[in-house]
Design an enzyme around this catalytic site. Structure first.
Site, mmCIF file in Angstrom:
data_model
loop_
_atom_site.group_PDB
_atom_site.id
_atom_site.type_symbol
_atom_site.label_atom_id
_atom_site.label_comp_id
_atom_site.label_asym_id
_atom_site.label_seq_id
_atom_site.Cartn_x
_atom_site.Cartn_y
_atom_site.Cartn_z
ATOM 1 N N LYS A 111 15.248 1.363 -16.638
ATOM 2 C CA LYS A 111 14.929 2.580 -17.273
ATOM 3 C C LYS A 111 13.879 3.347 -16.981
ATOM 4 C CE LYS A 111 12.933 0.221 -21.229
ATOM 5 N NZ LYS A 111 11.427 0.777 -21.096
ATOM 6 N N THR A 112 12.772 2.730 -16.444
ATOM 7 C CA THR A 112 11.460 3.381 -16.258
ATOM 8 C C THR A 112 12.043 4.250 -14.896
ATOM 9 O OG1 THR A 112 10.062 1.864 -17.009
ATOM 10 C CG2 THR A 112 9.256 3.412 -15.443
ATOM 11 N N ARG B 85 13.165 -12.081 -21.055
ATOM 12 C CA ARG B 85 11.909 -12.049 -20.319
ATOM 13 C C ARG B 85 11.949 -12.875 -18.997
ATOM 14 N NH1 ARG B 85 11.082 -7.610 -21.481
ATOM 15 N NH2 ARG B 85 13.134 -7.846 -22.469
ATOM 16 N N ASP C 54 10.713 6.841 -24.581
ATOM 17 C CA ASP C 54 11.157 5.600 -24.021
ATOM 18 C C ASP C 54 10.850 4.849 -25.353
ATOM 19 O OD1 ASP C 54 11.767 3.417 -22.592
ATOM 20 O OD2 ASP C 54 9.606 3.458 -21.606
ATOM 21 N N GLU C 55 11.646 3.601 -25.446
ATOM 22 C CA GLU C 55 11.528 2.720 -26.426
ATOM 23 C C GLU C 55 11.956 3.336 -27.636
ATOM 24 O OE1 GLU C 55 11.595 -0.404 -25.601
ATOM 25 O OE2 GLU C 55 10.376 -0.839 -23.751
ATOM 26 N N GLN D 110 17.026 -4.630 -28.745
ATOM 27 C CA GLN D 110 15.484 -5.184 -28.577
ATOM 28 C C GLN D 110 14.752 -4.381 -29.639
ATOM 29 O OE1 GLN D 110 14.036 -5.710 -24.589
ATOM 30 N NE2 GLN D 110 15.585 -4.233 -23.917
#
Length: 744
Positions: free
Chosen positions: A33-34, A608, A220-221, A251
């Site tokens: 996504k970044t 993770r 973002d997020e 998430q």
């Protein structure tokens, strides 16, 4: 079109090229996504001709903001420099620094950290005759924070309380708390968002300016946004609606901080013409790890459907190991890390141990120490919360904003000036009576009744601070800090002590000086002025996760909540038992939404891992002094069986029972053992000391826990209960007679 876009997959490219109107990008864990956001910024500038200063990109952590900024600069070059890339709080601070005077504040306001908030709440409770033994400051702050997250002022909170006495009292404390912040020209973290929303709602011209300034907004997020953050973004985007939000509802794990999963699940209701793009290809993990994550999260109903997949290899199965107790669990995990390092298959920083609660870190820390393995606990004592750093920062805060009563009172007797508590109380009473700041009361100390012989000492402090204020006009931040250190003799006193602890504190001060120089160099590189307000603002916005240095070779020990956004080749998920994870509170509450949040937290933990994931559990575990017997976590059982490698289970290590015993006798013996207390306390005699040689705020040493700062002392009938925040193990409560704390 530039070939940089050819490196994107089809869904990523679709998200980059869709620039007009609202866009929801559902980005699964590790789906790049970044990369999408940075390429989207570059595309807007280079292909669509959008001015860089018309673009705003908001993240949740400084680490993520720095990473995005570096990528934009690397791809876009000098053109990307005018794009605002920052956290929610940093963005709002920049706006408030320019316009908060429209709300009646001075622009050089102070940002209060958690310790400052607790100190302020404690004072308010004392004035309101609220017993903080029964009503904890932390609980009141949590209620106030929740109200601010929902953009609720004290009057609305009190009205909504109805007949609930506790809620009404919290609303009254909230009212006094906000009034005290206003007097001190200070804001807490929640205020940074709330006051910006208030500014936009009350000052149409300011809102219109920023709507024109930020015609393209990316967040973002987005699943972690609360009501206040949603309002801030929606106000900014309401003119052009070029709002791109990126997030993963699977998430969303910060409900306890006010995050509202409804913001991402209901995005299309708020923006009916929104386009939705799913990023499901994962670039981080093996397929087995992703299959395990998919298997767990599929049990949630409150989610948008998506399935992670990857072109990476299938990889190792998920390792599951069960042990008799927490000690064996920690011994295995640390031993496995040591083995990987010894065999050269992994560096220490490739490994992370994740757990549900901070309390679980102790055993892993002890085992790392015994094995001589370097480690870092994320979420320990913040560097900027250490006594020596806090003292010097309060000098800088007083120079910058003398209305900050907390900062002024902290340094009034640092170093010792012979100004007693009685004098401080009289000055505070005078300040309250005259409705002026504590510092202004110090400046007219001769008018304070009963000041007596302390007047000369108070005048000396005021003269000293006034000289620093005048020097601040010409000095850089680093020069001002060194001037404070020299004139107060702070470091000289520590050097005179000549102890291991004092030398460590001097090293911390050296690090603070380095930080001021780094700040000045960074500002120079960005062609911005390095100001005292800017420096204090930057360090106030630093989070625990920003302290993780990827270049240092140590094992990371952290909670699952802290791990979000990170990745490690080898992940150990510890304490996988019902009652630990999911928590017993969640299980017994029966609230399905709480259980779904716990499952999302497990999903975050699993994703993770890049190469290998190990899940561990214990048959029995000591929790709050009691032995608990828990079954394996339901989340482990939700992973498809064919994906799990069970290895050696605890049963294979159990000694065989003598053949002479019958099954019935074995059962009766087990039943008896189950009801027998694991530890029978002895009749210790406690001798209560008349006084303690340390007080709240002092630095002390404990023979086992090391160095810490005394946070609270409560006098009981048999002994003093002392609360200490230790550098390595966090907050501990203990009785003074047993603790044998030594003041440093």
């Amino acid at each position: 079109m530039s070939t940089i876009y050819d490196t994107l997959n089809d869904r990523q490219k679709e998200a980059v090229l869709h620039t007009e109107g609202p866009l929801l990008i559902l980005a699964g864990a590790g789906s790049g996504k970044t990369r999408v956001l940075t390429h989207r910024i570059v595309y807007l500038i280079s292909e669509k001709g959008v001015n860089p200063w018309n673009i705003l990109a908001i993240t949740f952590t400084n680490k993520a903001a720095h990473e995005m900024r570096e990528r934009v600069d690397r791809i876009a070059g000098s053109e990307g420099g005018s794009v605002w890339v920052s956290t929610f709080h940093s963005t709002c601070v920049r706006i408030l620094r320019r316009h908060i005077d429209r709300l009646g504040y001075d622009n050089n306001f102070t940002i209060y950290d958690t310790d400052d908030q607790k100190t302020l709440i404690k004072e308010i409770c004392r004035k309101m005759d609220i017993d903080t033994k029964k009503v904890k400051e932390r609980a009141l702050l949590a209620q106030i924070s929740h109200a601010k997250d929902e953009l609720m002022n004290p009057d609305e909170m009190e009205m909504n309380a109805g007949a609930d006495f506790n809620q009404k009292r919290a609303a009254q404390v909230y009212r006094e708390y906000q009034a005290a912040l206003r007097r001190n020209n200070a804001l807490d973290f929640d205020d940074l968002i709330c006051k910006t929303v208030e500014l936009f709602q009350n000052c149409g011209d300011v809102l219109q300016y920023y709507q024109e300034r930020f015609q393209y907004i990316m967040v973002d997020e987005y699943q972690d946004t609360n009501t206040a953050q949603f309002k801030f973004v929606s106000l900014l985007a309401s003119r052009y609606e070029n709002l791109c939000v990126v997030g993963d509802d699977d998430q969303s794990i910060y409900k306890f901080r006010g995050a509202n999963i409804g913001n991402i699940l209901g995005f299309e209701r708020v923006f009916p013409n929104a386009k939705v793009i799913r990023l499901e290809q994962n670039y981080r993990s093996t397929q087995n790890i992703l299959n395990a994550a998919n298997g767990v999260i599929a049990n949630n109903t409150e989610r948008k459907e998506k399935t992670l997949w990857t072109e990476n290899p299938e990889g190792e199965k998920i390792h599951f190991r069960q042990f008799m107790n927490g000690y064996e669990e920690a011994e295995y995990v640390v031993g496995d890390i040591a083995k990987r390092h010894r065999e050269g298959t992994a560096d220490y920083h490739d490994c992370a141990v994740l757990y549900r609660t901070n309390a679980q870190s102790r055993l892993f820390e002890e085992k790392c120490l015994l094995a001589n393995i370097p480690y870092k606990i994320v979420g320990g004592v913040n560097f900027y919360a250490r006594k020596e750093i806090k003292d010097l920062l309060c000098y800088l805060k007083t120079v910058d904003n003398a209305a900050d009563d907390l900062a002024v009172r902290r340094i009034l007797n640092v170093p010792k000036r012979g100004i007693g508590a009685t004098t401080v109380g009289r000055i505070q009473d005078y300040a309250d009576m005259m409705n002026i700041s504590f510092y202004d009361a110090l400046r007219v100390a001769e008018e304070v009744p009963g000041i007596g012989r302390s007047l000369s000492k108070v005048d000396g402090f005021v003269t000293f601070m006034q000289s620093l204020k005048s020097k601040a006009q010409a000095y850089s931040v680093s020069e001002l800090l060194e001037e404070i250190i020299d004139l107060t003799g702070y470091v000289d006193e520590l050097k005179a002590e000549d102890t291991e602890e004092s030398r460590a504190r001097v090293e911390n001060i050296d690090e603070l000086i380095s930080k001021t120089v780094s700040y000045e160099e960074a500002m120079k590189g960005e062609d911005r002025e390095a100001t005292l307000s800017g420096f204090l603002e930057e360090i106030a916005l630093i989070a625990d996760i920003d302290s993780v240095d990827e270049n240092q070779d140590y094992v990371i020990l952290m909670t699952l909540h802290s791990a979000k956004g990170l990745e490690f080749p080898y992940v150990y998920l510890a304490g996988m038992e019902d009652g630990m994870f999911p928590s017993s509170m969640c299980i017994f509450s029966g609230d399905q939404s709480d259980m779904e949040e716990e499952r999302r937290l497990c999903y975050v933990g699993i994703t993770r891992a890049m190469k290998e994931l190990t899940l561990t559990s214990a048959q029995q575990r000591m929790v709050r002094g009691e032995t608990q017997y828990n079954r394996v976590s339901r989340f482990v059982r939700e992973i498809p069986r064919e994906l799990v490698d069970l290895g050696h289970t605890v049963q294979e290590h159990k000694p065989k029972m003598p053949e002479t015993k019958s099954p019935l006798n074995s059962y009766l013996q087990m039943k008896k053992n189950f009801h027998t207390k694991a530890f029978q306390p002895q009749n210790f005699k406690v001798t209560k000391a008349d006084t303690l040689d340390y007080a709240v705020g002092d630095t002390v040493r404990h023979v086992k826990f090391g160095v810490g700062i005394v946070k609270d002392i409560v006098e009981g009938g048999r002994d003093y209960e002392v609360t200490v925040e230790f550098d390595k193990v966090g907050v501990k409560k203990m009785f003074a007679a047993f603790a044998k704390l030594k003041k440093i």
